[in-house]
Scaffold this motif. Structure first.
Motif, PDB file in Angstrom:
ATOM      1  N   MET A  69       0.826  -1.212   0.000  1.00  0.00           N
ATOM      2  CA  MET A  69       0.000   0.000   0.000  1.00  0.00           C
ATOM      3  C   MET A  69       0.857   1.257   0.000  1.00  0.00           C
ATOM      4  O   MET A  69       0.528   2.242  -0.682  1.00  0.00           O
ATOM      5  CB  MET A  69      -0.950  -0.018   1.200  1.00  0.00           C
ATOM      6  CG  MET A  69      -2.046  -1.049   1.078  1.00  0.00           C
ATOM      7  SD  MET A  69      -3.155  -1.071   2.504  1.00  0.00           S
ATOM      8  CE  MET A  69      -3.983  -2.640   2.247  1.00  0.00           C
ATOM      9  N   PHE A  70       1.965   1.242   0.741  1.00  0.00           N
ATOM     10  CA  PHE A  70       2.876   2.390   0.702  1.00  0.00           C
ATOM     11  C   PHE A  70       3.389   2.601  -0.726  1.00  0.00           C
ATOM     12  O   PHE A  70       3.473   3.737  -1.205  1.00  0.00           O
ATOM     13  CB  PHE A  70       4.043   2.169   1.665  1.00  0.00           C
ATOM     14  CG  PHE A  70       3.806   2.737   3.046  1.00  0.00           C
ATOM     15  CD1 PHE A  70       4.591   3.770   3.531  1.00  0.00           C
ATOM     16  CD2 PHE A  70       2.799   2.238   3.864  1.00  0.00           C
ATOM     17  CE1 PHE A  70       4.379   4.295   4.803  1.00  0.00           C
ATOM     18  CE2 PHE A  70       2.580   2.751   5.134  1.00  0.00           C
ATOM     19  CZ  PHE A  70       3.375   3.789   5.614  1.00  0.00           C
ATOM     20  N   HIS A  71       3.727   1.513  -1.415  1.00  0.00           N
ATOM     21  CA  HIS A  71       4.161   1.621  -2.811  1.00  0.00           C
ATOM     22  C   HIS A  71       3.045   2.194  -3.685  1.00  0.00           C
ATOM     23  O   HIS A  71       3.251   3.169  -4.415  1.00  0.00           O
ATOM     24  CB  HIS A  71       4.561   0.240  -3.345  1.00  0.00           C
ATOM     25  CG  HIS A  71       5.954  -0.174  -3.017  1.00  0.00           C
ATOM     26  ND1 HIS A  71       7.062   0.382  -3.613  1.00  0.00           N
ATOM     27  CD2 HIS A  71       6.427  -1.111  -2.152  1.00  0.00           C
ATOM     28  CE1 HIS A  71       8.158  -0.182  -3.138  1.00  0.00           C
ATOM     29  NE2 HIS A  71       7.805  -1.102  -2.250  1.00  0.00           N
ATOM     30  N   VAL A  72       1.883   1.586  -3.617  1.00  0.00           N
ATOM     31  CA  VAL A  72       0.783   1.959  -4.509  1.00  0.00           C
ATOM     32  C   VAL A  72       0.309   3.392  -4.250  1.00  0.00           C
ATOM     33  O   VAL A  72       0.108   4.170  -5.192  1.00  0.00           O
ATOM     34  CB  VAL A  72      -0.392   0.972  -4.359  1.00  0.00           C
ATOM     35  CG1 VAL A  72      -1.625   1.471  -5.115  1.00  0.00           C
ATOM     36  CG2 VAL A  72       0.013  -0.413  -4.862  1.00  0.00           C
ATOM     37  N   PHE A  73       0.143   3.758  -2.980  1.00  0.00           N
ATOM     38  CA  PHE A  73      -0.358   5.096  -2.664  1.00  0.00           C
ATOM     39  C   PHE A  73       0.632   6.172  -3.112  1.00  0.00           C
ATOM     40  O   PHE A  73       0.244   7.190  -3.690  1.00  0.00           O
ATOM     41  CB  PHE A  73      -0.639   5.225  -1.172  1.00  0.00           C
ATOM     42  CG  PHE A  73      -1.743   4.324  -0.667  1.00  0.00           C
ATOM     43  CD1 PHE A  73      -2.478   3.522  -1.532  1.00  0.00           C
ATOM     44  CD2 PHE A  73      -2.045   4.259   0.684  1.00  0.00           C
ATOM     45  CE1 PHE A  73      -3.495   2.696  -1.075  1.00  0.00           C
ATOM     46  CE2 PHE A  73      -3.056   3.438   1.158  1.00  0.00           C
ATOM     47  CZ  PHE A  73      -3.781   2.653   0.283  1.00  0.00           C
ATOM     48  N   ASN A  74       1.926   5.960  -2.852  1.00  0.00           N
ATOM     49  CA  ASN A  74       2.921   6.947  -3.262  1.00  0.00           C
ATOM     50  C   ASN A  74       3.056   7.014  -4.780  1.00  0.00           C
ATOM     51  O   ASN A  74       3.200   8.099  -5.355  1.00  0.00           O
ATOM     52  CB  ASN A  74       4.278   6.632  -2.621  1.00  0.00           C
ATOM     53  CG  ASN A  74       4.365   7.119  -1.182  1.00  0.00           C
ATOM     54  OD1 ASN A  74       4.337   8.313  -0.915  1.00  0.00           O
ATOM     55  ND2 ASN A  74       4.466   6.181  -0.249  1.00  0.00           N
ATOM     56  N   ALA A  75       2.993   5.857  -5.433  1.00  0.00           N
ATOM     57  CA  ALA A  75       3.061   5.843  -6.898  1.00  0.00           C
ATOM     58  C   ALA A  75       1.856   6.572  -7.493  1.00  0.00           C
ATOM     59  O   ALA A  75       1.991   7.345  -8.457  1.00  0.00           O
ATOM     60  CB  ALA A  75       3.117   4.408  -7.408  1.00  0.00           C
ATOM     61  N   SER A  76       0.687   6.351  -6.921  1.00  0.00           N
ATOM     62  CA  SER A  76      -0.524   7.007  -7.414  1.00  0.00           C
ATOM     63  C   SER A  76      -0.440   8.518  -7.237  1.00  0.00           C
ATOM     64  O   SER A  76      -0.802   9.286  -8.134  1.00  0.00           O
ATOM     65  CB  SER A  76      -1.747   6.459  -6.673  1.00  0.00           C
ATOM     66  OG  SER A  76      -1.892   5.068  -6.871  1.00  0.00           O
ATOM     67  N   LEU A  77       0.043   8.958  -6.076  1.00  0.00           N
ATOM     68  CA  LEU A  77       0.160  10.388  -5.812  1.00  0.00           C
ATOM     69  C   LEU A  77       1.152  11.072  -6.756  1.00  0.00           C
ATOM     70  O   LEU A  77       1.030  12.268  -7.039  1.00  0.00           O
ATOM     71  CB  LEU A  77       0.583  10.620  -4.358  1.00  0.00           C
ATOM     72  CG  LEU A  77      -0.471  10.295  -3.297  1.00  0.00           C
ATOM     73  CD1 LEU A  77       0.143  10.373  -1.901  1.00  0.00           C
ATOM     74  CD2 LEU A  77      -1.663  11.238  -3.406  1.00  0.00           C
ATOM     75  N   SER A  78       2.132  10.303  -7.236  1.00  0.00           N
ATOM     76  CA  SER A  78       3.132  10.885  -8.139  1.00  0.00           C
ATOM     77  C   SER A  78       2.710  10.805  -9.604  1.00  0.00           C
ATOM     78  O   SER A  78       3.467  11.193 -10.499  1.00  0.00           O
ATOM     79  CB  SER A  78       4.475  10.180  -7.956  1.00  0.00           C
ATOM     80  OG  SER A  78       4.414   8.862  -8.462  1.00  0.00           O
ATOM     81  N   GLY A  79       1.490  10.299  -9.846  1.00  0.00           N
ATOM     82  CA  GLY A  79       0.956  10.301 -11.205  1.00  0.00           C
ATOM     83  C   GLY A  79       0.940   8.965 -11.912  1.00  0.00           C
ATOM     84  O   GLY A  79       0.469   8.870 -13.048  1.00  0.00           O
ATOM     85  N   ARG A  80       1.440   7.898 -11.266  1.00  0.00           N
ATOM     86  CA  ARG A  80       1.393   6.580 -11.892  1.00  0.00           C
ATOM     87  C   ARG A  80      -0.064   6.134 -12.025  1.00  0.00           C
ATOM     88  O   ARG A  80      -0.876   6.335 -11.120  1.00  0.00           O
ATOM     89  CB  ARG A  80       2.164   5.540 -11.082  1.00  0.00           C
ATOM     90  CG  ARG A  80       3.597   5.907 -10.743  1.00  0.00           C
ATOM     91  CD  ARG A  80       4.502   5.970 -11.975  1.00  0.00           C
ATOM     92  NE  ARG A  80       5.899   5.999 -11.608  1.00  0.00           N
ATOM     93  CZ  ARG A  80       6.558   7.075 -11.189  1.00  0.00           C
ATOM     94  NH1 ARG A  80       5.922   8.224 -11.061  1.00  0.00           N
ATOM     95  NH2 ARG A  80       7.849   6.996 -10.892  1.00  0.00           N
ATOM     96  N   GLU A  81      -0.386   5.511 -13.127  1.00  0.00           N
ATOM     97  CA  GLU A  81      -1.750   5.050 -13.373  1.00  0.00           C
ATOM     98  C   GLU A  81      -1.816   3.548 -13.158  1.00  0.00           C
ATOM     99  O   GLU A  81      -1.402   2.772 -14.027  1.00  0.00           O
ATOM    100  CB  GLU A  81      -2.197   5.407 -14.790  1.00  0.00           C
ATOM    101  CG  GLU A  81      -3.685   5.212 -15.032  1.00  0.00           C
ATOM    102  CD  GLU A  81      -4.544   6.148 -14.179  1.00  0.00           C
ATOM    103  OE1 GLU A  81      -5.580   5.676 -13.656  1.00  0.00           O
ATOM    104  OE2 GLU A  81      -4.180   7.323 -14.024  1.00  0.00           O
ATOM    105  N   ASP A  82      -2.293   3.140 -11.985  1.00  0.00           N
ATOM    106  CA  ASP A  82      -2.412   1.718 -11.645  1.00  0.00           C
ATOM    107  C   ASP A  82      -1.095   0.982 -11.887  1.00  0.00           C
ATOM    108  O   ASP A  82      -1.063  -0.119 -12.456  1.00  0.00           O
ATOM    109  CB  ASP A  82      -3.541   1.058 -12.451  1.00  0.00           C
ATOM    110  CG  ASP A  82      -4.910   1.587 -12.058  1.00  0.00           C
ATOM    111  OD1 ASP A  82      -5.041   2.124 -10.941  1.00  0.00           O
ATOM    112  OD2 ASP A  82      -5.851   1.466 -12.867  1.00  0.00           O
ATOM    113  N   SER A  83      -0.003   1.578 -11.438  1.00  0.00           N
ATOM    114  CA  SER A  83       1.314   1.013 -11.690  1.00  0.00           C
ATOM    115  C   SER A  83       2.298   1.460 -10.610  1.00  0.00           C
ATOM    116  O   SER A  83       2.157   2.545 -10.046  1.00  0.00           O
ATOM    117  CB  SER A  83       1.823   1.461 -13.066  1.00  0.00           C
ATOM    118  OG  SER A  83       3.185   1.110 -13.235  1.00  0.00           O
TER     119      SER A  83
END
Length: 268
Positions: A69-83
């Protein structure tokens, strides 16, 4: 950010940032190379306010779930789209993100203490201690600490309090929701039980498809809705309501329970 700035729990944010960066670097391949993490709902993460958000999720391992979740939430906040491609998203992690964990678990080793510093709100379990059933009063300081964390940022909680599937949700989660009135975001995970050991520290099997679905925030009437109604709403949202057992064969359920027993024996 200053070198000596601290969060409400007295944790140095500069140190916390580097711990999160290092832990992310060490764990990234567990979700990208050894196994695959399928994500849905990144756009929901980006639309959330910076504080007063409670993520409610089912639970499959002690640590692999929340690290993902730490990976996914931070990736999402930085603009990653489901990645979670390109680990650069972790260079500026969200530092006001916390997760609820059992105090006895977070004190067991140097590694768990490091994981605790990275964001744990350690609480004393009222129903279980050192592998034994207990019946203790809720520590009000634990409830207050969750409130402090919500005022500061985001909190992840696993209301079943166990990695065994389809167990009842603890009513304390509903009381926290009514008391602090956070935005409640359901998360449903799968595949972690098959790919990691119970603690979530060792890759047990490679080539497993893991999944994480972030759902729209729940509509909750904080003033008038009963704790029982909120609990039922949460059970459906994280797909742990007893009715879900109707679409799971008895053979599959027995296999889950047997696997849990084996994993518990290996990790005791």
């Amino acid at each position: 950010m200053g070198l000596f700035k601290k969060n409400p729990f007295g944790h140095n944010l500069f140190l916390k940032k580097w711990l999160i960066r290092i832990l992310a670097l060490l764990s990234h391949q567990r979700y990208k190379r050894f196994n695959t993490l399928d994500i849905e709902g990144s756009e929901i993460i980006r639309d959330l306010p910076d504080t007063k958000v409670l993520f409610v999720s089912n639970h499959q391992t002690y640590f692999a779930d929340v690290v993902a979740m730490f990976h996914v939430f931070n990736a999402s906040l930085s603009g990653r789209e489901d990645s979670i491609k390109n680990l650069g998203y972790i260079w500026q992690p969200k530092l006001n993100m916390y997760y609820v964990a059992a105090a006895e678990t977070m004190k067991k080793s140097l590694l768990t203490k490091i994981l605790a510093y990275a964001g744990s709100i350690s609480v004393q379990r009222t129903w279980r201690s050192e592998g034994q059933d207990v019946n203790r009063q809720v520590k009000m300081s634990d409830i207050s600490n969750i409130g402090i964390a919500l005022d500061d940022g985001w909190v992840i909680t696993f209301p079943q309090g166990t990695t065994t599937p389809w167990k009842p949700l603890r009513k304390g989660t509903a009381h926290i929701i009514k008391k602090y009135k956070p935005l409640v975001v359901p998360v449903v995970i799968d595949g972690f039980r098959r790919s990691f050991d119970k603690k979530g520290l060792r890759v047990k099997k490679k080539g497993i498809l893991q999944s994480m679905v972030i759902k729209e925030p729940l509509d909750i009437d904080y003033e008038n809705e009963s704790t029982e109604s909120i609990i039922e709403k949460l059970e459906y949202a994280i797909e742990q309501h007893p009715s879900f057992l109707k679409v799971i064969s008895e053979k599959e359920l027995l296999a889950y329970e047997e696997e849990n027993k084996k994993r518990k024996w290996r990790n005791d």
